[in-house]
Design a protein around this motif. Structure first.
Motif, PDB file in Angstrom:
ATOM      1  N   LEU A 127       4.104  -6.054   9.536  1.00  0.00           N
ATOM      2  CA  LEU A 127       4.545  -4.916   8.877  1.00  0.00           C
ATOM      3  C   LEU A 127       5.875  -5.583   8.013  1.00  0.00           C
ATOM      4  N   LEU A 128       5.684  -5.213   6.881  1.00  0.00           N
ATOM      5  CA  LEU A 128       7.139  -5.806   5.854  1.00  0.00           C
ATOM      6  C   LEU A 128       7.383  -4.283   5.349  1.00  0.00           C
ATOM      7  N   ASP A 129       8.672  -3.804   5.838  1.00  0.00           N
ATOM      8  CA  ASP A 129       9.301  -2.334   5.462  1.00  0.00           C
ATOM      9  C   ASP A 129       9.480  -2.413   4.082  1.00  0.00           C
ATOM     10  N   GLY A 130       8.958  -1.637   3.294  1.00  0.00           N
ATOM     11  CA  GLY A 130       9.345  -1.571   1.920  1.00  0.00           C
ATOM     12  C   GLY A 130      10.470  -0.927   1.763  1.00  0.00           C
ATOM     13  N   ALA A 131      10.861   0.086   2.803  1.00  0.00           N
ATOM     14  CA  ALA A 131      12.254   0.615   2.569  1.00  0.00           C
ATOM     15  C   ALA A 131      13.540  -0.272   2.642  1.00  0.00           C
ATOM     16  N   VAL A 181       1.146  -6.566   5.566  1.00  0.00           N
ATOM     17  CA  VAL A 181       1.248  -5.205   5.069  1.00  0.00           C
ATOM     18  C   VAL A 181       2.406  -4.644   4.782  1.00  0.00           C
ATOM     19  N   ILE A 182       2.558  -4.522   3.167  1.00  0.00           N
ATOM     20  CA  ILE A 182       4.104  -4.085   2.820  1.00  0.00           C
ATOM     21  C   ILE A 182       3.960  -2.480   2.373  1.00  0.00           C
ATOM     22  N   SER A 183       4.771  -1.665   3.056  1.00  0.00           N
ATOM     23  CA  SER A 183       4.802  -0.202   2.918  1.00  0.00           C
ATOM     24  C   SER A 183       5.406   0.149   1.526  1.00  0.00           C
ATOM     25  N   PRO A 184       5.391   1.188   0.859  1.00  0.00           N
ATOM     26  CA  PRO A 184       6.190   1.434  -0.283  1.00  0.00           C
ATOM     27  C   PRO A 184       7.785   1.148  -0.252  1.00  0.00           C
ATOM     28  N   VAL A 185       7.889   0.456  -1.468  1.00  0.00           N
ATOM     29  CA  VAL A 185       9.311   0.328  -1.705  1.00  0.00           C
ATOM     30  C   VAL A 185      10.175   1.741  -2.000  1.00  0.00           C
ATOM     31  N   LEU A 186      11.436   1.846  -1.860  1.00  0.00           N
ATOM     32  CA  LEU A 186      12.007   3.003  -1.999  1.00  0.00           C
ATOM     33  C   LEU A 186      11.889   3.544  -3.569  1.00  0.00           C
ATOM     34  N   SER A 187      11.519   4.742  -3.606  1.00  0.00           N
ATOM     35  CA  SER A 187      11.561   5.329  -5.134  1.00  0.00           C
ATOM     36  C   SER A 187      12.337   6.838  -4.760  1.00  0.00           C
ATOM     37  N   TYR A 236       3.800   8.659   3.578  1.00  0.00           N
ATOM     38  CA  TYR A 236       2.782   7.505   3.478  1.00  0.00           C
ATOM     39  C   TYR A 236       3.342   6.287   4.024  1.00  0.00           C
ATOM     40  N   ARG A 237       4.581   5.835   4.044  1.00  0.00           N
ATOM     41  CA  ARG A 237       5.219   4.773   4.488  1.00  0.00           C
ATOM     42  C   ARG A 237       5.074   4.580   5.920  1.00  0.00           C
ATOM     43  N   LEU A 282       0.797  -1.201  -0.144  1.00  0.00           N
ATOM     44  CA  LEU A 282      -0.050  -0.075   0.008  1.00  0.00           C
ATOM     45  C   LEU A 282       0.866   1.245  -0.010  1.00  0.00           C
ATOM     46  N   GLY A 283       0.196   2.283  -0.768  1.00  0.00           N
ATOM     47  CA  GLY A 283       0.797   3.604  -0.565  1.00  0.00           C
ATOM     48  C   GLY A 283       1.423   4.140  -1.634  1.00  0.00           C
ATOM     49  N   ILE A 284       1.978   3.567  -2.897  1.00  0.00           N
ATOM     50  CA  ILE A 284       2.658   4.269  -3.810  1.00  0.00           C
ATOM     51  C   ILE A 284       1.778   4.890  -4.714  1.00  0.00           C
ATOM     52  N   ASN A 285       0.620   4.399  -5.101  1.00  0.00           N
ATOM     53  CA  ASN A 285      -0.276   4.834  -5.988  1.00  0.00           C
ATOM     54  C   ASN A 285      -1.015   6.106  -5.417  1.00  0.00           C
ATOM     55  N   SER A 286      -1.240   5.925  -4.125  1.00  0.00           N
ATOM     56  CA  SER A 286      -2.011   7.205  -3.294  1.00  0.00           C
ATOM     57  C   SER A 286      -0.814   8.184  -2.957  1.00  0.00           C
ATOM     58  N   TYR A 287       0.370   8.042  -2.997  1.00  0.00           N
ATOM     59  CA  TYR A 287       1.278   9.232  -3.140  1.00  0.00           C
ATOM     60  C   TYR A 287       1.214   9.946  -4.811  1.00  0.00           C
TER      61      TYR A 287
END
Length: 327
Positions: free
Chosen positions: A283-287, A239-245, A262-263, A202-207
């Motif tokens: 939580l699986l930290d996307g970063a 729940v996987i937060s956004p990977v780094l961009s 968002y992350r 979750l999060g990257i599209n919302s950003y």
């Protein structure tokens, strides 16, 4: 030797028209609201994660289908090894010799993961051909284009497909490029499907489109996770937060939030759910999936991993998801 038609796994429904064509849906359409959800509906008609499996000792596979000119290819695997990758763009007709195989080999076809596809026939003819029953944990993987994986070379190299084969899980891919916006249609579909493990990226599209603000995003994530939990009591949820961009980490969108914001909100929701007594939401930290230098190297457009990046995602997320699933 009889020809055995594909029996599809990974679709919410398969629709047959009067001319014998099959079309695929990955979401229950009951909660679509045109035109607002037209983009989501379009992505839900794409075949990410949809596949069929047989066992056979020899065989020819027939593929009769039609896809868009920018559609992804078909992948055919024998015992987990890619044997054929053939085009899915335009009106296609493939007769594929699978060559020498050990007795009762496992044969899979993965449908193109990007582009609207119609199938007239996918069948396998050969010695000892049988439809293979799906086994293993039932995994629902919800997310964005980074779950749909358009930039993977083929559908079997999308990171959820790689993880599913490595772990022996039954994949239901709900990756929707640009359309992971916590929609009721997605929530309802996840609630209806059987599951032994669920991942929500979750999060990257919302950003990217500023769909939610600091006032609304965490609340929306909390409601989505809580409703999925209500439908699937006791099922592990990752729940996987956004990977780094890298270019987006510290740049506010039009709602005033950075990707890092968002992350953090995703992490805050998981912490809150766990503090309220649900220790089976993780939580699986996307970063932590890519180091910053890896993100730069493996995301040519700064957002989507390339094929090597998706393989690395599978290598790193697979063991974490397995740990979540086993408690």
């Amino acid at each position: 030797m009889e020809s055995v038609n594909a029996q599809w796994a990974g679709a919410f429904e398969v629709v047959h028209d009067s001319d014998g064509w099959q079309q695929f849906r990955r979401l229950d359409p009951a909660l679509f609201m045109p035109p607002a959800t037209d983009g989501l509906e379009e992505r839900a008609r794409m075949c990410a994660g949809i596949h069929a499996t047989w066992t056979a000792t020899s065989g020819h596979m027939v593929i009769e289908a039609e896809g868009p000119e920018d559609g992804s290819p078909f992948d055919v695997l024998v015992n987990g090894v890619l044997r054929h990758r053939v085009p899915g763009a335009g009106r296609v007709s493939h007769d594929l010799d699978l060559g020498d195989m050990p007795p009762h080999s496992r044969v899979q076809v993965w449908l193109p993961h990007y582009g609207f596809l119609k199938v007239l026939e996918v069948s396998l003819k050969g010695q000892d051909v049988k439809v293979a029953a799906e086994t293993g944990k039932r995994w629902i993987a919800y997310g964005s284009s980074i779950t749909q994986c358009r930039t993977a070379h083929g559908p079997s190299e999308a990171w959820p497909a790689l993880v599913a084969r490595e772990l022996g899980w039954r994949l239901q891919s709900l990756g929707f490029g640009g359309e992971c916006q916590l929609d009721p249609a997605a929530e309802s579909t996840i609630s209806q499907l059987p599951a032994d493990v669920i991942s929500l990226c979750l999060g990257i599209n919302s950003y990217n489109v500023a769909a939610f603000s600091g006032r609304t995003f965490a609340s929306q994530v909390l409601g989505f996770v809580s409703n999925v939990r209500r439908a699937h009591p006791g099922v592990p949820i990752a729940v996987i937060s956004p990977v780094l961009s890298v270019p987006r980490e510290d740049v506010p969108n039009s709602a005033g939030w950075t990707l890092a914001d968002y992350r953090k909100a995703v992490a805050d929701v998981v912490r809150t759910v766990r503090e309220r007594g649900d220790a089976n939401v993780h939580l699986l930290d996307g970063a932590s999936v890519f180091a910053p230098e890896e993100a730069v190297a493996l995301m040519p457009d700064t957002l989507h991993p390339n094929n090597e990046g998706y393989r690395l995602m599978a290598e790193r997320l697979g063991p974490r998801l397995a740990a979540v699933a086993t408690g």
